[in-house]
Design an enzyme around this catalytic site. Structure first.
Site, mmCIF file in Angstrom:
data_model
loop_
_atom_site.group_PDB
_atom_site.id
_atom_site.type_symbol
_atom_site.label_atom_id
_atom_site.label_comp_id
_atom_site.label_asym_id
_atom_site.label_seq_id
_atom_site.Cartn_x
_atom_site.Cartn_y
_atom_site.Cartn_z
ATOM 1 N N ASP A 19 -6.054 13.369 -17.635
ATOM 2 C CA ASP A 19 -6.713 14.126 -16.575
ATOM 3 C C ASP A 19 -6.336 13.501 -15.238
ATOM 4 O O ASP A 19 -5.545 12.551 -15.180
ATOM 5 C CB ASP A 19 -8.231 14.139 -16.766
ATOM 6 C CG ASP A 19 -8.839 15.482 -16.356
ATOM 7 O OD1 ASP A 19 -8.771 15.814 -15.160
ATOM 8 O OD2 ASP A 19 -9.361 16.197 -17.228
ATOM 9 N N HIS A 52 -5.156 19.466 -13.437
ATOM 10 C CA HIS A 52 -5.717 18.178 -13.867
ATOM 11 C C HIS A 52 -4.606 17.172 -14.161
ATOM 12 O O HIS A 52 -4.650 16.443 -15.159
ATOM 13 C CB HIS A 52 -6.613 18.364 -15.095
ATOM 14 C CG HIS A 52 -7.933 19.020 -14.784
ATOM 15 N ND1 HIS A 52 -8.911 18.412 -14.025
ATOM 16 C CD2 HIS A 52 -8.422 20.247 -15.109
ATOM 17 C CE1 HIS A 52 -9.945 19.224 -13.904
ATOM 18 N NE2 HIS A 52 -9.676 20.348 -14.554
ATOM 19 N N GLU A 112 -8.824 25.291 -14.929
ATOM 20 C CA GLU A 112 -9.032 24.858 -13.551
ATOM 21 C C GLU A 112 -7.731 24.453 -12.856
ATOM 22 O O GLU A 112 -7.575 23.321 -12.394
ATOM 23 C CB GLU A 112 -10.038 23.705 -13.524
ATOM 24 C CG GLU A 112 -11.410 24.111 -14.050
ATOM 25 C CD GLU A 112 -12.406 22.966 -14.101
ATOM 26 O OE1 GLU A 112 -13.611 23.216 -13.945
ATOM 27 O OE2 GLU A 112 -11.985 21.811 -14.308
#
Length: 777
Positions: A197, A271, A335
């Site tokens: 991440d 990410h 995302e």
């Protein structure tokens, strides 16, 4: 009857001879599908009992070793393991059961032997878990009586997953193994391991050493809460760590021995700040990247127009597939902001080369993400693997029918996937995110991302949506809960967030929905708590207190208050608001109320008193009356819908507690309540939620109208709400108006939303409006 008396006398004689004897109990978690007591002579387990298995079966040998280990740890019995024994006083392990479900097993207890027979060795392992959880967990060595029984069991879902994020905070190999042991105890068969991440890359990749040299270490970490504690401060302490490839192999083998498949997640194309810090040439700007020191979503992502990106991804997944034998590989896909892609010449050139144009649903940049997902899927398909991605992978419109969708933003993604015949795994945040608080009182909880997710809500989650046909339901592979670690630094904190919610999850995953019942679950859970205590797990203790269910009486003229506590704890209560004690009413059946009043209760467990439970009835003229919504709620936040507004269950400080109904601030809320007959009314009260970090603002005004015929309405009262500021805490905000008493049958309530003020990051956009419990008096 005589036979039962005889066996009881035998047990009494054994006890009288100073021999320690205890009794097994098959009422465990998760509840087996079928438990049939045969009322024959029991089996007595003792130190002379032998564990046996077919000598040629190395997997059953491992199962036998686990069984022996559990017996040593839990009841201090040391049993010999001897293959191919055929005699009395044996626990016989086998994998010859004929069953279409490979994890099925049967457990038969007779006076001479205990037979655990699985459809495969994995099935036998789950039979051993049932046996393990049936043990009395005595601290003293001694004989254990097993009532004669036949148990036939198999899981409801083939995919039973649990997730762990080690990117935000790194957890060492030793603890990861302990985590796997906890999963095995709860019949979990997939471990979703979130390895990369923005805040850290946690796995050694030989071809790209900087991923761990640079990407595994951040310079410092945010102190406090990202959204609530501003201005941001940092601890100034570097945080890092990664797993070598040898560590990975060791952990994979450890999980395999416990019939758990590890699914690695390499999160792309968003990410990925930890990647860009190590290899900046893979980003759109190519410079000034740092491993993230705080949480959230960042605009810098992999450059989708750079050919090096695709070479990098192919190389990464080459090594990942060599390390992990899992058929499934998780590629993230969530995302991913498109901001940099819109201004990146390479990305725009790629869009042009691929002839991507807006189709009215998907922008060219969204389709570009779909292209990346498609490319990675092709890379993994060549290696015989299948991809799993978060539900955003649906948005590109390019995933194949083989891709598996993990539905996290709610249930909508999983439902949409199943309808288009993509397999789905259900993991909606509002029911299955274990980084949310276990307790409602956040002042007593460790720092967390927020929200409130009690055990009961996890337990009540149903993975198969009513709107799916039987054929579409077959595409729901199973269920998983997720544990993100932005605010979780230690194993002790992690265990607290995990347990006992994992027990509720295990029953959702394993037990047929027709056999699930919350009070039964609580009574059985205390046996699992004994293992938690024995193993030293730091589990949350809320269930030693009292939880409640509020339901209407049959005639809907009153309410039933059902009280629960874990295990065999006794509950004492009062209904006049006075403090309860052991001299108060002993709770045995639901408490009925048909007016306002206060119930207070305590639970007693082995002379330990719980905190006082309090329920204040707000039974009123609107309770359980029909509600018509003139404005549609936000589909993501409808929860129980219109009926939730008059079910006298007040919303807490958490917008996902299931009691709120969410609307757009642009439309506000309009609702009509039919009181059933004309009644004198003089006040209306409701609440709207203030949760500024989540863009939820209280209503700006309330208007009340009344009508006798449901057509002609007159204004009864209106009132403006107080303006909130950035320091207003997360809490329900009451809104109440009073007026001269009038006789009305229909009451219309209009709540206006709020435009987010300039001091907030969402300035000038309509806030979300969350409403609950309308009281008419």
């Amino acid at each position: 009857m005589l036979r039962s008396i005889f066996y009881s006398i035998c047990i009494i004689i054994m006890i009288s001879c100073h021999k320690t004897v205890s009794k097994a109990d098959y009422q465990i978690v998760p509840l087996p599908n079928s438990i049939t007591y045969t009322n024959k002579k029991p089996f007595v387990l003792n130190n002379e009992t032998i564990i046996t298995y077919p000598k040629s079966d190395t997997l059953l040998k491992k199962d036998a070793q686990f069984l022996a280990q559990y017996l040593r740890e839990l009841v201090h019995l040391s049993l010999d393991i001897v293959p191919d024994v055929q005699s009395d006083n044996c626990i016989i392990l086998s994998s010859s059961l004929k069953h279409q479900q490979k994890e099925a097993y049967e457990l038969h207890v007779t006076s001479t032997n205990i037979i655990i027979n699985g459809a495969t060795q994995a099935g036998t392992f789950y039979g051993i878990q049932t046996f393990r959880k049936s043990l009395p967990h005595s601290l003293e060595a001694g004989d254990i009586v097993f009532p004669s029984v036949s148990i036939a069991d198999s899981p409801r879902f083939g995919y039973r997953g649990m997730h762990l994020d080690v990117s935000r905070h790194f957890f060492p190999t030793k603890f990861v193994k302990e985590y796997i042991d906890i999963l095995a105890l709860h019949n979990i068969n997939y471990f979703h391991w979130h390895l990369t991440d923005d805040q850290g890359w946690r796995i050694e990749i030989k071809k790209y050493p900087k991923l761990t040299e640079v990407g595994a270490l951040r310079s410092e970490t945010l102190v406090g809460h990202l959204l609530k504690d501003k201005p941001h401060t940092f601890d100034g302490t570097p945080h890092g760590g990664f797993y070598t490839q040898e560590d990975i192999k060791e952990i994979v083998k450890y999980a395999q021995d416990r019939y758990i498949t590890i699914i690695p997640e390499i999160d792309i194309p968003g990410h990925t700040l930890s990647v860009l810090a190590a290899y900046p040439e893979l980003g759109c700007t190519g410079e000034n990247y740092q491993v993230a020191t705080k949480w959230g979503v960042f605009d810098d992502v992999l450059c989708a127009g750079n050919d090096q990106t695709y070479t990098f991804l192919e190389d990464i997944f080459e090594e990942i597939t060599e390390l992990f034998p899992s058929n499934y590989i998780h590629i993230g896909g969530d995302e991913c902001p498109k901001t940099k892609w819109k201004s990146c010449p390479k990305c725009q050139a790629k869009i042009k080369a691929l002839q991507l144009v807006s189709d009215g649903v998907h922008s060219p940049e969204t389709q570009l993400q779909g292209f990346i997902v498609q490319k990675v899927e092709q890379i993994l398909k060549k290696k015989g693997r299948e991809i799993i991605g978060w539900d955003e992978i649906l948005e590109g419109g390019l995933i194949s029918r083989d891709a598996i969708v993990m539905s996290w933003r709610g249930t909508e993604g999983g439902i949409a996937a199943a309808k288009q015949h993509n397999r789905a795994i259900m993991t909606p945040h509002h029911s299955l995110y274990f980084d949310y608080n276990q307790g409602e009182d956040i002042t007593k909880e460790p720092l967390s991302i927020g929200e409130f997710l009690p055990v009961k809500k996890v337990y009540e989650y149903e993975p198969i949506a009513n709107e799916l046909t039987n054929e579409q339901s077959q595409y729901i592979l199973g269920v998983q809960a997720n544990l993100w670690t932005e605010y979780i630094k230690t194993p002790s904190h992690l265990e607290y967030m995990l347990l006992p919610r994992l027990a509720a999850l295990s029953e959702v995953q394993w037990t047929d929905s027709s056999r699930k019942e919350y009070s039964s679950f609580l009574s059985r859970l205390s046996r699992l708590f004994s293992i938690y205590q024995k193993e030293g797990y730091n589990f949350a203790k809320h269930l030693y207190g009292i939880s409640s269910e509020i339901t209407p009486t049959t005639d809907q003229k009153g309410i039933q208050i059902t009280l629960h506590t874990v295990g065999n704890g006794k509950i004492y209560y009062t209904t006049d608001g006075t403090p309860p004690s052991e001299q108060s009413n002993c709770y045995t059946t639901p408490i009925v109320m048909s007016s306002k009043g206060t119930v207070k209760a305590i639970a007693i467990h082995k002379d330990t008193l719980s905190e006082v439970f309090e329920y204040i009835s707000i039974f009123n003229k609107a309770t359980y009356k029909p509600v018509q919504l003139l404005v549609e709620p936000n589909p993501k936040y409808t929860f129980a819908g219109a009926k939730a507004l008059v079910d006298i269950k007040k919303g807490s400080s958490s917008y996902i507690d299931g009691n709120w109904v969410g609307f757009s601030g642009r439309t506000g809320m309009e609702a009509i309540i039919d009181l059933g007959e004309s009644k004198d009314i003089s006040s209306v009260k409701t609440s709207t939620l203030c949760d500024i970090p989540n863009w939820i603002f209280p209503g700006s005004s309330i208007q009340i109208y009344g009508s006798e015929n449901g057509k002609d309405y007159s204004l009864l009262a209106e009132k403006e709400s107080k303006i909130v500021d950035e320091k207003t805490p997360i809490q329900p905000i009451p809104m109440e108006v009073s007026f001269v008493s009038k006789s009305m049958r229909y009451v219309k309530i209009i709540l206006k939303g709020t435009i987010i003020p300039a001091w907030h990051e969402g300035k000038n956009t309509p806030a979300l409006l969350f409403v609950d419990e309308i009281e008419v008096n």
